[in-house]
Motif scaffolding. Structure first.
Motif, PDB file in Angstrom:
ATOM      1  N   ARG A   1      45.864  35.808  52.584  1.00 50.51           N
ATOM      2  CA  ARG A   1      46.369  36.088  51.204  1.00 50.51           C
ATOM      3  C   ARG A   1      46.026  35.217  50.235  1.00 50.51           C
ATOM      4  O   ARG A   1      45.997  35.631  48.813  1.00 50.51           O
ATOM      5  CB  ARG A   1      47.967  36.456  51.246  1.00 50.51           C
ATOM      6  N   GLY A   2      45.610  34.209  50.515  1.00 49.86           N
ATOM      7  CA  GLY A   2      45.094  33.254  49.709  1.00 49.86           C
ATOM      8  C   GLY A   2      46.152  32.291  48.959  1.00 49.86           C
ATOM      9  O   GLY A   2      47.362  32.783  48.994  1.00 49.86           O
ATOM     10  N   THR A   3      45.650  31.538  48.045  1.00 51.60           N
ATOM     11  CA  THR A   3      46.522  30.609  47.506  1.00 51.60           C
ATOM     12  C   THR A   3      47.578  31.009  46.596  1.00 51.60           C
ATOM     13  O   THR A   3      48.661  30.518  46.588  1.00 51.60           O
ATOM     14  CB  THR A   3      45.912  29.382  46.753  1.00 51.60           C
ATOM     15  N   THR A   4      46.971  32.061  45.780  1.00 49.73           N
ATOM     16  CA  THR A   4      48.248  32.585  44.955  1.00 49.73           C
ATOM     17  C   THR A   4      48.132  34.022  45.118  1.00 49.73           C
ATOM     18  O   THR A   4      48.953  34.931  44.086  1.00 49.73           O
ATOM     19  CB  THR A   4      47.509  32.666  43.575  1.00 49.73           C
ATOM     20  N   GLY A   5      47.859  34.537  46.388  1.00 51.45           N
ATOM     21  CA  GLY A   5      48.069  36.138  46.570  1.00 51.45           C
ATOM     22  C   GLY A   5      46.992  37.094  46.219  1.00 51.45           C
ATOM     23  O   GLY A   5      47.213  38.272  46.330  1.00 51.45           O
ATOM     24  N   SER A   6      45.883  36.306  45.886  1.00 56.10           N
ATOM     25  CA  SER A   6      44.927  37.386  45.023  1.00 56.10           C
ATOM     26  C   SER A   6      43.608  37.489  46.055  1.00 56.10           C
ATOM     27  O   SER A   6      42.697  38.147  45.629  1.00 56.10           O
ATOM     28  CB  SER A   6      44.739  37.066  43.727  1.00 56.10           C
ATOM     29  N   ALA A   7      43.581  36.956  47.164  1.00 59.50           N
ATOM     30  CA  ALA A   7      42.390  37.111  48.168  1.00 59.50           C
ATOM     31  C   ALA A   7      42.257  38.738  48.333  1.00 59.50           C
ATOM     32  O   ALA A   7      43.133  39.312  48.350  1.00 59.50           O
ATOM     33  CB  ALA A   7      42.820  36.380  49.453  1.00 59.50           C
ATOM     34  N   GLY A   8      40.931  38.841  48.302  1.00 58.33           N
ATOM     35  CA  GLY A   8      40.388  40.204  48.719  1.00 58.33           C
ATOM     36  C   GLY A   8      40.297  41.119  47.343  1.00 58.33           C
ATOM     37  O   GLY A   8      40.072  42.196  47.480  1.00 58.33           O
ATOM     38  N   ASP A   9      40.623  40.358  46.387  1.00 64.08           N
ATOM     39  CA  ASP A   9      40.504  40.923  44.947  1.00 64.08           C
ATOM     40  C   ASP A   9      38.825  41.284  44.547  1.00 64.08           C
ATOM     41  O   ASP A   9      38.301  40.378  43.843  1.00 64.08           O
ATOM     42  CB  ASP A   9      41.165  40.349  43.948  1.00 64.08           C
ATOM     43  N   ILE A  10      38.238  42.026  45.378  1.00 60.19           N
ATOM     44  CA  ILE A  10      36.747  42.147  45.156  1.00 60.19           C
ATOM     45  C   ILE A  10      36.303  43.211  44.183  1.00 60.19           C
ATOM     46  O   ILE A  10      34.979  43.219  43.859  1.00 60.19           O
ATOM     47  CB  ILE A  10      36.112  42.680  46.667  1.00 60.19           C
ATOM     48  N   GLY A  11      37.162  43.812  43.620  1.00 59.84           N
ATOM     49  CA  GLY A  11      36.615  44.845  42.668  1.00 59.84           C
ATOM     50  C   GLY A  11      35.976  44.299  41.242  1.00 59.84           C
ATOM     51  O   GLY A  11      35.036  44.954  40.735  1.00 59.84           O
ATOM     52  N   HIS A  12      36.002  43.113  41.313  1.00 61.17           N
ATOM     53  CA  HIS A  12      35.570  42.598  39.994  1.00 61.17           C
ATOM     54  C   HIS A  12      34.477  41.384  40.320  1.00 61.17           C
ATOM     55  O   HIS A  12      34.008  40.657  39.687  1.00 61.17           O
ATOM     56  CB  HIS A  12      36.636  41.634  39.192  1.00 61.17           C
ATOM     57  N   ILE A  13      33.905  41.645  41.472  1.00 62.81           N
ATOM     58  CA  ILE A  13      32.580  40.979  41.822  1.00 62.81           C
ATOM     59  C   ILE A  13      31.439  41.497  41.023  1.00 62.81           C
ATOM     60  O   ILE A  13      31.233  42.493  41.169  1.00 62.81           O
ATOM     61  CB  ILE A  13      32.134  40.925  43.588  1.00 62.81           C
ATOM     62  N   GLN A  14      30.447  40.627  40.700  1.00 65.48           N
ATOM     63  CA  GLN A  14      29.642  41.173  39.732  1.00 65.48           C
ATOM     64  C   GLN A  14      28.244  41.709  40.716  1.00 65.48           C
ATOM     65  O   GLN A  14      27.828  41.214  41.474  1.00 65.48           O
ATOM     66  CB  GLN A  14      28.790  40.130  38.996  1.00 65.48           C
ATOM     67  N   VAL A  15      28.259  43.280  40.473  1.00 66.18           N
ATOM     68  CA  VAL A  15      26.914  43.855  41.120  1.00 66.18           C
ATOM     69  C   VAL A  15      25.705  43.867  40.131  1.00 66.18           C
ATOM     70  O   VAL A  15      24.655  44.457  40.503  1.00 66.18           O
ATOM     71  CB  VAL A  15      27.413  45.091  41.617  1.00 66.18           C
ATOM     72  N   GLU A  16      25.790  43.890  38.626  1.00 62.53           N
ATOM     73  CA  GLU A  16      24.877  44.141  37.891  1.00 62.53           C
ATOM     74  C   GLU A  16      24.828  43.199  36.694  1.00 62.53           C
ATOM     75  O   GLU A  16      25.733  43.170  35.984  1.00 62.53           O
ATOM     76  CB  GLU A  16      24.862  45.684  37.418  1.00 62.53           C
ATOM     77  N   PRO A  17      23.961  42.395  36.631  1.00 59.47           N
ATOM     78  CA  PRO A  17      24.098  41.301  35.401  1.00 59.47           C
ATOM     79  C   PRO A  17      23.840  42.123  34.255  1.00 59.47           C
ATOM     80  O   PRO A  17      23.234  43.104  34.213  1.00 59.47           O
ATOM     81  CB  PRO A  17      22.640  40.329  35.652  1.00 59.47           C
TER      82      PRO A  17
END
Lengths: 393, 393
Positions: A225-241
């Motif tokens: 789950r990560g340090t603050t519970g947000s692990a895996g929040d991949i929807g906001h990884i950049q795919v297009e500069p």
């Protein structure tokens, strides 16, 4: 249920019975590292709590036949999966078998008060069907990050009005039982691990593609789950500069380029532009399109729909390739609403991952669709609360 | 050293003494959950093995003064960090304090036989200085993925000739002691966790930017190596669709756009283009440029050098932002050869991460430079072998 296991041995026995069903004492003895007399003591204590019962004679192993031990047949867990646009509520027995399952379309943006009113009325309906006289515990999934120890959603981008709402506290009062809350992708991962395609896989990623995109990360058999519970929040990884504007305030996020809602918007644009007769007809008839319409159009061989799915699969495959390089998982499971897009989507994802990740990481890497569909979340939710209750108090 | 701890209690005691130095029996009793008599038994057994010794009187706590217990002062661990262009070899005592450290420039592409010949001659030199009469164990780091259980590098892109070379087996024969092998970024992470900036941080990422780029992932206090040992291989995550060709066969990989070698190439191009007098002068004098030259030029305020560092920081920051969204770590440590680029690099990385990761994940997220510099790898290597030896056999 107020009883909890008194020690780690009892907790271990409860989980064995949950995951493997009834066992004879002799079978349990083979599975746990306890002397015969110590095992007898622990089983007897569990029988006293009422969490387990003796039930039927076990097959003989040469000596005197013993009774099977199983979890109390009256135990009931509630699994609730709150999605962006729908609510799933299910009741399970202690072995996490679904006894009843209801679904209701509802926008999570109506806020926690309205949503939980709906959940409670669905629970009442399941009770009226005789499926849950009393509830022993409930697991709740929400489509955003959760401060796990407190069971509180935090700054969830697609859930305005939910920030800081005390889900765990409020629901445990309303339901009269212990409640645990988690991110929905984490619970879907737990569900597929418990009863689906990821059984016996210690390290895997569950990529949920619904209205938004999230990822449940299982490492060493447990959700990370990560340090603050947000692990895996991949929807906001950049795919297009300098790509499309995203609801989070940035540009070029995966979710802005491919997700259930992005796909619906792209399909409507394509329908209006007149490239696809199939999509245009559907838009005229329905007034709006969803990812299900794209799936249906693709099934008829519609080229525009197929291209949209392939382009989306490329985007999400690009992000998954990065995750595979980073985590080096043993399996990738794709789930959520867009799994209706099926093997066209999967083919694009696979192409990207096998092309972009290192051979060492992909050599034996299955990339598969989830098996449980919309029950993954509710089974995972029941699993979450049972993990909690089947731990020493 | 042939002795190993006989059980988990003894292993725990050895690690406490390694990490905290000498303790009185009373202090050890406070730290481990053992009865006084049981503790006495375990300490006595360790004294018998010779792994620990009684040494000096502890401060009085009111009763009879007792002897301090410490790890045997003659224990010696070897830490070897094989980089793309240099070899670091160090000897430590059992508390992992560096007693002697040698560095030698050498190209890893000369292959394992030549490299280990060099390592052995460096070990001989350390022995001749009286720093290591005998070695009790050695940890080896290599700049590529490692099949961890066997200690064998696998298909390492920047290490032609090393695929499948039995490093663990060969070295343990040559050195006459147990050997463990791991990826260099994993060991640097262990080093910073043991003696550097990440002490007491359970979940963190160590991003190593040297000739190549790698990432050591520590979750729950332990290195996450993944299903096949390639976790953290982030150098081949795509940062530019249709970007530069990379050695791995793909285009647009992080490593192709920013790493020690990419930066040197960019600096040479800029020097030849005449944009920077500082870089041009250095190129004329030296015949080639390295990331250290870019750092030196930046220190003089050279705009081209600063721009190169900032652009690189943006690239790597973009990838780290994705890792932060995925792992939700408690700290990000930047290390490796390019840390000479210092705070200009760090500022760009921070800007990207704080802009592109979710607020929940960055709210209390330190992004810092490693503290240990080139000793991180050798200390981590010594830590790796001591973790192994201080486990029940």
């Amino acid at each position: 249920m107020t009883a909890r296991p008194g020690n780690a041995h009892q907790a271990r026995l409860l989980r064995l019975l949950r995951d493997g069903g009834p066992h004879s004492r002799a079978q349990l003895g083979d599975l746990v590292d306890l002397s015969r007399s110590k095992l007898a003591v622990e089983v007897d204590r569990l029988l006293e709590t009422g969490l387990v019962v003796a039930d039927g004679l076990a097959a003989s192993r040469g000596g005197r036949r013993s009774h099977n031990i199983r979890l109390a047949p009256g135990l009931r867990f509630l699994g609730v999966d709150i999605g962006a646009t729908s609510i799933d509520v299910a009741v399970t027995n202690a072995e996490l078998e679904v006894l009843g399952h209801l679904n209701h379309a509802m926008d999570v943006r109506e806020g926690p008060v309205a949503v939980f009113e709906q959940v409670l009325s669905m629970v009442a309906k399941l009770k009226s069907l005789g499926l849950a006289d009393g509830l022993d515990g409930a697991g709740i999934g929400v489509p955003g990050p959760v401060r796990f120890p407190e069971g509180v959603p935090v700054a969830p981008p697609i859930m305005p009005g939910w920030d800081g709402f005390p889900v765990r506290e409020a629901l445990s009062q309303d339901l009269g039982c212990p409640v645990m809350v988690d991110n929905d992708a984490n619970l879907m991962a737990l569900g597929e691990q418990h009863a689906g395609v990821a059984r016996s896989v210690a390290d895997f990623l569950y990529v949920k593609i619904g209205t938004g995109i999230g990822c449940g990360i299982v490492l060493g058999g447990a959700v990370h789950r990560g340090t603050t519970g947000s692990a895996g929040d991949i929807g906001h990884i950049q795919v297009e500069p300098d790509g499309r504007a995203c609801g989070c305030g940035n540009r070029g996020c995966l979710e802005a380029h491919f997700s259930g809602s992005a796909l619906a918007r792209d399909a409507e644009d394509a329908a209006r532009a007149g490239g696809s007769a199939e999509l245009s007809t559907r838009l005229e008839t329905l007034g709006k399109l969803s990812s299900a319409d794209v799936a249906a159009a693709a099934a008829t061989g519609d080229q525009v729909a197929l291209d949209l799915i392939r382009a989306g699969g490329d985007r999400v495959g690009q992000v998954i390739a990065g995750l595979v390089n980073s985590f080096n998982p043993g399996m990738v499971v794709i789930g959520g609403g867009v799994t209706g897009l099926g093997h066209t989507l999967l083919a694009s994802v696979r192409t990207q991952v096998y092309r972009r990740s290192l051979p060492l990481a992909t050599r034996n890497l299955p990339i598969v669709l989830g098996e449980l569909g919309s029950t993954a979340g509710v089974i995972g939710a029941a699993r979450l609360i049972s993990d909690h209750l089947f731990s020493p108090a």
